[in-house]
Design a protein around this motif. Structure first.
Motif, PDB file in Angstrom:
ATOM      1  N   ASP A   9      47.872  34.540 -10.172  1.00 48.32           N
ATOM      2  CA  ASP A   9      47.994  33.077 -10.118  1.00 48.32           C
ATOM      3  C   ASP A   9      49.461  32.660 -10.043  1.00 48.32           C
ATOM      4  OD1 ASP A   9      48.417  33.946 -12.818  1.00 48.32           O
ATOM      5  OD2 ASP A   9      48.343  31.855 -13.406  1.00 48.32           O
ATOM      6  N   ARG A  10      49.704  31.489  -9.504  1.00 46.35           N
ATOM      7  CA  ARG A  10      51.080  31.030  -9.319  1.00 46.35           C
ATOM      8  C   ARG A  10      51.766  30.580 -10.601  1.00 46.35           C
ATOM      9  NH1 ARG A  10      49.944  25.918  -5.519  1.00 46.35           N
ATOM     10  NH2 ARG A  10      48.203  25.135  -6.696  1.00 46.35           N
ATOM     11  N   ASN A  11      51.030  30.479 -11.683  1.00 48.80           N
ATOM     12  CA  ASN A  11      51.636  30.172 -12.977  1.00 48.80           C
ATOM     13  C   ASN A  11      52.172  31.442 -13.643  1.00 48.80           C
ATOM     14  OD1 ASN A  11      51.052  27.394 -12.873  1.00 48.80           O
ATOM     15  ND2 ASN A  11      48.937  27.828 -13.463  1.00 48.80           N
ATOM     16  N   SER A  13      50.581  33.861 -15.073  1.00 46.73           N
ATOM     17  CA  SER A  13      49.967  34.078 -16.383  1.00 46.73           C
ATOM     18  C   SER A  13      48.830  35.105 -16.361  1.00 46.73           C
ATOM     19  CB  SER A  13      49.451  32.751 -16.943  1.00 46.73           C
ATOM     20  OG  SER A  13      48.442  32.219 -16.108  1.00 46.73           O
ATOM     21  N   HIS A  34      58.206  31.205  -7.973  1.00 48.78           N
ATOM     22  CA  HIS A  34      57.408  32.363  -7.589  1.00 48.78           C
ATOM     23  C   HIS A  34      57.444  32.623  -6.077  1.00 48.78           C
ATOM     24  CE1 HIS A  34      54.533  29.003  -7.131  1.00 48.78           C
ATOM     25  NE2 HIS A  34      54.120  29.702  -6.099  1.00 48.78           N
TER      26      HIS A  34
END
Length: 61
Positions: A9-11, A13, A34
């Motif tokens: 995921d782009r967070n 996490s 990212h």
């Protein structure tokens, strides 16, 4: 050089894999903190912390 974490995921996490030092990563998009792309040898698509790539490119130049 250190391994780079690949995330789903782009967070950044949800860890997906650890890419070994020197592993090829084809960047398809840069956005914010990212980079999204393809980990060639692992045959996985995901996100990495952009600063990790910046450190590698600074080292190589």
């Amino acid at each position: 050089m250190h391994a780079i974490s690949l995330f789903s995921d782009r967070n950044l996490s949800e860890p997906l894999a650890e890419l070994p030092a020197g592993a090829a990563f084809e960047v398809l998009e840069l956005a914010g903190r990212h980079a999204w792309g393809l980990a060639i040898r692992a045959n996985l698509v995901g996100y990495v912390d952009r600063t990790a790539l910046d450190k590698v490119s600074d080292f190589d130049s």
